[in-house]
Design an enzyme around this catalytic site. Structure first.
Site, PDB file in Angstrom:
ATOM      1  N   TYR A 120       0.743  -1.036  -0.031  1.00  0.00           N
ATOM      2  CA  TYR A 120       0.074   0.107   0.077  1.00  0.00           C
ATOM      3  C   TYR A 120       0.866   1.115  -0.029  1.00  0.00           C
ATOM      4  O   TYR A 120       0.331   2.371   0.261  1.00  0.00           O
ATOM      5  CB  TYR A 120      -0.715   0.143   1.103  1.00  0.00           C
ATOM      6  CG  TYR A 120      -2.033  -0.912   1.283  1.00  0.00           C
ATOM      7  CD1 TYR A 120      -2.099  -1.897   0.026  1.00  0.00           C
ATOM      8  CD2 TYR A 120      -2.938  -0.781   2.025  1.00  0.00           C
ATOM      9  CE1 TYR A 120      -3.240  -2.745  -0.177  1.00  0.00           C
ATOM     10  CE2 TYR A 120      -4.176  -1.823   1.959  1.00  0.00           C
ATOM     11  CZ  TYR A 120      -4.155  -2.641   0.953  1.00  0.00           C
ATOM     12  OH  TYR A 120      -5.469  -3.436   0.843  1.00  0.00           O
ATOM     13  N   LYS A 167       3.447 -14.933   4.966  1.00  0.00           N
ATOM     14  CA  LYS A 167       3.859 -15.667   3.738  1.00  0.00           C
ATOM     15  C   LYS A 167       4.937 -15.944   3.234  1.00  0.00           C
ATOM     16  O   LYS A 167       5.568 -15.793   2.362  1.00  0.00           O
ATOM     17  CB  LYS A 167       2.798 -15.141   2.438  1.00  0.00           C
ATOM     18  CG  LYS A 167       2.665 -16.197   1.410  1.00  0.00           C
ATOM     19  CD  LYS A 167       1.904 -17.335   1.472  1.00  0.00           C
ATOM     20  CE  LYS A 167       1.662 -18.265   0.152  1.00  0.00           C
ATOM     21  NZ  LYS A 167       1.209 -19.580   0.753  1.00  0.00           N
ATOM     22  N   ASP A 199      -2.776 -17.863   3.767  1.00  0.00           N
ATOM     23  CA  ASP A 199      -3.781 -18.338   3.191  1.00  0.00           C
ATOM     24  C   ASP A 199      -4.345 -19.535   3.812  1.00  0.00           C
ATOM     25  O   ASP A 199      -5.698 -19.522   3.976  1.00  0.00           O
ATOM     26  CB  ASP A 199      -3.210 -18.907   1.854  1.00  0.00           C
ATOM     27  CG  ASP A 199      -2.118 -19.625   1.883  1.00  0.00           C
ATOM     28  OD1 ASP A 199      -1.326 -19.479   2.879  1.00  0.00           O
ATOM     29  OD2 ASP A 199      -1.816 -20.338   0.798  1.00  0.00           O
ATOM     30  N   ASP A 223      -5.850  -6.480   5.877  1.00  0.00           N
ATOM     31  CA  ASP A 223      -7.246  -5.881   5.275  1.00  0.00           C
ATOM     32  C   ASP A 223      -7.981  -7.178   4.605  1.00  0.00           C
ATOM     33  O   ASP A 223      -9.374  -7.045   5.083  1.00  0.00           O
ATOM     34  CB  ASP A 223      -6.902  -5.247   3.925  1.00  0.00           C
ATOM     35  CG  ASP A 223      -7.657  -4.124   3.445  1.00  0.00           C
ATOM     36  OD1 ASP A 223      -8.888  -4.194   3.858  1.00  0.00           O
ATOM     37  OD2 ASP A 223      -7.489  -3.282   2.705  1.00  0.00           O
ATOM     38  N   ASP A 227     -11.806  -8.737   6.530  1.00  0.00           N
ATOM     39  CA  ASP A 227     -13.063  -8.552   5.574  1.00  0.00           C
ATOM     40  C   ASP A 227     -13.709  -9.946   5.630  1.00  0.00           C
ATOM     41  O   ASP A 227     -14.755 -10.162   5.764  1.00  0.00           O
ATOM     42  CB  ASP A 227     -12.972  -8.144   4.322  1.00  0.00           C
ATOM     43  CG  ASP A 227     -12.848  -6.684   4.230  1.00  0.00           C
ATOM     44  OD1 ASP A 227     -12.775  -6.028   5.054  1.00  0.00           O
ATOM     45  OD2 ASP A 227     -12.952  -6.380   3.208  1.00  0.00           O
TER      46      ASP A 227
END
Length: 326
Positions: A120, A167, A199, A223, A227
Site C-alpha cells: 500500500y 507468507k 492463506d 485488510d 473482511d
C-alpha cells in the site's frame, strides 16, 4: 475537558452513518467540539482535490478523527489521512453479537494490521506497454512497531491467543523479515504465540474461529482477513476500526461508501457507532465507550435492525434506539 473531534463524512453512506455516530457521542456526558471537513469524490469533482489541505489540517490538529467512507478516491483520501494522524497500527475487531444470525457464533477476533507499508505504499510503475510492477516494502522498524503494539493489545485486553500471519515461505525476504521481527519481539517478552501462513489461516478462521484471538498481520493480509472475518459475524456493517498513531488516531467503519444504498436511509450505522466507541477508548473515556457498546449490543439484539441484518429499520431508527438505550 473538551475533546476536539474532526468529522469527515466523505462519500455515499459515510454522509449518513457519520452524523449517526456524532449523535450518539452527543448523547453522552462528555464534552466534544466537532469540526467538519470535506473529502472524497464530490470534493474532487468540485475542486480537483480529493483531500483538501484544510481537511488535512483539521485531522492533524484534532484529538481524534471520525471518517465515514470514500468512493473512487478512497486511496487518495484514507491513506493520506492515516499518514496525517501518524497511524502505524490498524485495529479491526470482529465479534459476534447477540441476536444476530452469524455464520460463526463463537467469533472474537482482533486483527492488528501494519498500516504504513507492504503493497500500500503506492510504488507502482509501467515498465513497458502491458507490463506493470508493484513494489512491496517491509521494514524492521515498522514490523517491530506493529509487533509491540499487538502484544501490548493482547495483554491489555485479555487475549491469550496471538497469531502472526505471514507468507514467508514464498515472500522470503519481505515476509521473512516481518516474521523474524515479530517473533523476536515475542521472545523478548516471553510471550506465547503461533504463526500461520495467511492463506491457510483464512481457511482455519472460517472453520475454527474460536481457536484465534489477536492476529498480527502485514498490511494487505490484515485488510483481507478482517473482511473475511466480517462474513463470520454478520457483515461489514458490524466492523469498526481504529487507525492508531503515537499521539493521534482516526476511526472509521471497515465498510465502504456503498453507493447502491446511499441516500436511501437504510445504511447500518453500527460499525460507525462502534468506531466512535473505540474513539472514546482512545481518549481515555473507557466507561463511556462501554456504555456505547452495551447500548449498541442491546439494539442489535432487540431491534430495530437495518436490511443488511434482516430487518426493515432505518439508519435514523437504529440511531435513535441506541440514543434512547443510552
Amino acid at each position: 475537558m473538551t475533546h476536539r473531534i474532526a468529522v469527515v463524512p466523505g462519500d455515499g453512506i459515510g454522509q449518513e452513518v457519520t452524523p449517526a455516530a456524532v449523535e450518539v457521542l452527543e448523547a453522552l456526558d462528555v464534552d466534544f467540539e466537532f469540526v467538519e471537513g470535506d473529502a472524497g469524490d464530490a470534493v474532487k469533482a468540485e475542486t480537483g482535490e480529493a483531500l483538501p489541505l484544510e481537511t488535512r489540517d483539521l485531522a492533524a490538529d484534532a484529538d481524534a478523527t471520525l471518517f465515514g467512507a470514500a468512493g473512487e478516491t478512497a486511496a487518495d483520501v484514507i491513506l493520506p489521512l492515516r499518514e496525517v494522524v501518524g497511524s502505524f497500527a490498524n485495529v479491526r475487531p470482529a465479534v459476534t453479537y447477540p441476536g444476530l444470525d452469524a455464520v460463526r457464533e463463537d467469533t472474537d477476533l482482533v486483527f492488528i494490521r501494519e498500516n504504513t507499508e507492504g503493497v500500500y505504499t503506492g510504488i507502482e510503475s509501467e515498465i513497458t506497454e502491458g507490463v506493470t510492477t508493484l513494489t512491496r516494502v517491509i521494514t524492521e522498524e515498522a514490523s517491530r512497531d506493529i509487533a509491540e503494539f499487538g502484544f501490548d493489545y493482547a495483554a491489555e485486553n485479555g487475549y491469550d491467543d496471538v497469531t502472526i500471519a505471514h507468507k514467508a515461505n514464498v515472500m522470503r525476504e519481505t515476509d521473512g523479515l516481518f516474521l523474524e521481527t515479530v517473533e523476536a519481539v515475542a521472545e523478548e517478552r516471553d510471550a506465547v504465540y503461533d504463526t500461520a501462513l495467511m492463506d491457510a489461516l483464512a481457511m482455519h478462521l472460517v472453520m475454527h474461529p474460536e481457536e484465534y484471538g489477536v492476529v498480527i498481520c502485514p498490511n494487505l493480509a490484515g485488510d483481507m482477513l478482517s473482511d473475511l472475518a466480517a462474513g463470520l459475524v454478520g457483515g461489514l456493517g458490524l466492523l469498526p476500526s481504529a487507525n492508531v498513531g503515537r499521539d493521534n488516531a482516526l476511526f472509521e467503519p471497515v465498510h465502504g461508501s456503498a453507493p447502491d444504498i446511499a441516500g436511501e436511509g437504510v445504511a447500518n450505522p453500527t460499525a460507525m457507532v462502534l468506531s466512535a466507541a473505540m474513539l472514546l477508548d482512545h481518549l481515555g473515556r473507557g466507561e463511556a465507550a462501554e456504555r456505547v457498546r452495551a447500548a449498541t449490543e442491546t439494539v442489535l439484539d432487540e431491534g430495530p435492525r437495518t436490511p443488511d441484518l434482516g430487518g426493515d429499520g432505518t439508519t435514523d431508527g437504529v440511531t435513535q434506539a441506541i440514543v434512547e438505550e443510552l
